[in-house]
Enzyme design. Structure first.
Site, PDB file in Angstrom:
ATOM      1  N   GLY A 279     -22.681  48.756   7.605  1.00 52.99           N
ATOM      2  CA  GLY A 279     -22.990  48.036   8.858  1.00 52.99           C
ATOM      3  C   GLY A 279     -24.429  48.154   9.310  1.00 52.99           C
ATOM      4  O   GLY A 279     -25.334  47.593   8.690  1.00 52.99           O
TER       5      GLY A 279
ATOM      6  N   LYS B 155     -18.199  49.460  -1.529  1.00 57.39           N
ATOM      7  CA  LYS B 155     -19.538  49.780  -1.014  1.00 57.39           C
ATOM      8  C   LYS B 155     -20.283  50.698  -1.981  1.00 57.39           C
ATOM      9  O   LYS B 155     -21.480  50.534  -2.221  1.00 57.39           O
ATOM     10  CB  LYS B 155     -19.417  50.408   0.380  1.00 57.39           C
ATOM     11  CG  LYS B 155     -18.875  49.418   1.418  1.00 57.39           C
ATOM     12  CD  LYS B 155     -18.457  50.110   2.702  1.00 57.39           C
ATOM     13  CE  LYS B 155     -17.912  49.126   3.724  1.00 57.39           C
ATOM     14  NZ  LYS B 155     -17.225  49.782   4.848  1.00 57.39           N
TER      15      LYS B 155
HETATM   16  N1  HSE Z   1     -13.319  48.360   7.510  1.00 58.36           N
HETATM   17  C1  HSE Z   1     -14.610  48.965   7.392  1.00 58.36           C
HETATM   18  C2  HSE Z   1     -14.561  50.373   7.938  1.00 58.36           C
HETATM   19  C3  HSE Z   1     -15.687  48.250   8.128  1.00 58.36           C
HETATM   20  O1  HSE Z   1     -13.570  50.806   8.522  1.00 58.36           O
HETATM   21  O2  HSE Z   1     -15.561  51.067   7.772  1.00 58.36           O
HETATM   22  C4  HSE Z   1     -16.210  47.043   7.445  1.00 58.36           C
HETATM   23  O3  HSE Z   1     -16.866  47.359   6.273  1.00 58.36           O
END
Ligand code: HSE
Length: 437
Positions: free
Chosen positions: A134, A205
């Site tokens: 993020g 990621k």
């Molecule tokens: N679902 C992800 C989280 C956020 O809980 O970190 C978006 O990448």
């Protein structure tokens, strides 16, 4: 003032965040870029719901092809999620010479190689800062800030939902199910939080991070993955007694020319910098050969932080446009394949410390039987706690080991679990050591 025109496909939480940043910081962005970033069109199947941002409703369309086919649009932002349809729009946009910005981690992790080749073929940029962590600008850190370094290790907390659940389990002694339902109620966890809980989201990621850190499109299926649904309050309590907490870690490490790539819950020493990353926060610890340890911390999800990441990519591409260039930096930060391509270290070859929780009958000789098997497989015990006898006749014996090879551990546990004195399948966690900071 030059203009850079943008079309947005997918007007959900992150899309609304992107629009909010562009509106709120319009002047600042113009001053930084030397061009105006103009949002020309937004496509979404729902063009009626209020997203809490003021936009000209004539911008809205339910037909994403209006964006893909608009010759004036320079950059297409894909925030619709999912793979097939998103891929189709992105490829069509590239073919028409449009740059692409996406937050789609699954798409980049699973089809990055193809997308990067297509971007090269059509001479366009593809940017994906919002796909990992993020608001933490970790993509740019790896592409630019740490570009002078050989990356030795990345240890990261990349899933806010899982981190939130583990934080509640640790703080309040809640069960996994109790903590998950709070996470759902507060909107951290999706109605279907499978990808957050089973480690897939963090593995997507990590795949992207590895590609940038080591310079080759890493395969998502090569990331070893375990989720947090097997973490129990009992193991969290024992972890605390040994001076650790349990975190869902995404780990990439260079070890003797190989790369380890794994996502799993791990014991983290309480004085480790990642042990203090709580609630829904993310953090990425990166060790460069010249920088040494570095840490990047922040909110890994949410409208405003992720909106900021998307707009940082728009700014980057708009700056290129102003200078009349594109593709200044390749999507995975290497202009050509690295001279030294690392190979994947199979999971059974990794070497780390371990925690075991055996459930066994409480009778003389039990510990010596277990430790005998461990010793015969080259596993050395660092410390043991045995709790007093419980009513159901079975006792937990918990132990930390020194460094051992995963294949030896697996072999030992298979033998131990077959012993008549062992009453349940042995629980295993990998244990991290304290790092440089
Ligand atoms: N679902 C992800 C989280 C956020 O809980 O970190 C978006 O990448």
């Amino acid at each position: 003032m030059p203009q850079v025109k943008v079309g947005l496909i997918g007007f959900g939480t992150v899309g609304a965040g992107m629009v909010e940043v562009l509106i709120n910081n319009r002047q600042l962005i113009e001053d930084r870029v030397g061009a105006e970033i103009v949002l020309k069109k937004i496509a979404d199947l729902d063009i009626d719901s209020d997203r809490g941002v003021k936009i000209d409703t004539t911008f809205l369309t339910t037909d994403a092809m209006e964006i893909v086919n608009d010759p004036e649009i320079d950059i297409v932002v894909e925030l619709m999620g999912g793979c097939d349809q998103a891929m189709e729009y992105i490829l069509m946009a590239m073919e028409k010479g449009k740059h692409v910005v996406t937050a789609n981690k699954a798409l980049i992790a699973e089809y990055g190689k193809l997308l990067f080749e297509m971007a090269e073929r059509y001479g366009v940029d593809i940017a994906f800062e919002a796909s990992v962590a993020g608001g933490i600008p970790i993509i740019r850190v790896l592409k630019e800030g740490l570009a002078a370094n050989q990356i030795k290790a990345v240890l990261a907390i990349l899933n806010g939902t899982a981190n939130y659940i583990l934080t509640r389990m640790t703080g309040e002694g809640l069960s996994f199910d109790e903590a998950l339902s709070i996470a759902k109620r507060l909107g951290y966890a999706e109605a279907d939080p499978t990808l957050d809980i089973d480690g897939s989201d963090a593995a997507h990621k990590l795949t992207i991070v590895i590609s940038l850190a080591f310079g080759f499109p890493f395969k998502y299926e090569n990331v070893y993955k375990e989720g947090i649904d097997g973490v129990s309050p009992e193991d969290i309590r024992f972890a605390g007694e040994f001076g650790y907490c349990i975190k869902l870690l995404a780990i990439a490490r260079e070890v003797d020319g190989d790369i380890e790539a794994r996502v799993h819950p791990a014991f983290v020493p309480l004085d480790h910098i990642l042990a203090n990353v709580n609630e829904a926060y993310n953090a990425v610890y990166v060790e460069g050969d010249f920088t040494g340890p570095t840490l990047f911390y922040g909110l890994g999800a949410g409208r405003r932080p992720t909106g900021s990441a998307v707009v940082s990519d728009l700014i980057d591409i708009a700056r290129n446009q102003v200078k009349g260039i594109a593709r200044r930096v390749s999507p995975i930060s290497f202009a050509r394949p690295p001279a030294k391509e690392l190979s994947l270290r199979p999971m059974d070859q990794i070497v780390t410390d371990y925690y075991f929780r055996f459930s066994a009958v409480d009778s003389p000789g039990v510990l010596s039987k277990i430790s005998g098997i461990l010793g015969a497989n080259n596993i050395s015990i660092a410390s043991v706690i045995q709790k007093s006898r419980e009513t159901h006749g079975s006792v937990p014996i918990v132990m930390l080991t020194h460094e051992a090879k995963e294949s030896n551990v697996r072999k030992s546990l298979e033998l131990i679990d077959k012993l008549g004195i062992v009453t349940e399948k042995t629980v295993l966690f990998r244990v991290e050591k304290k790092t440089g900071i």
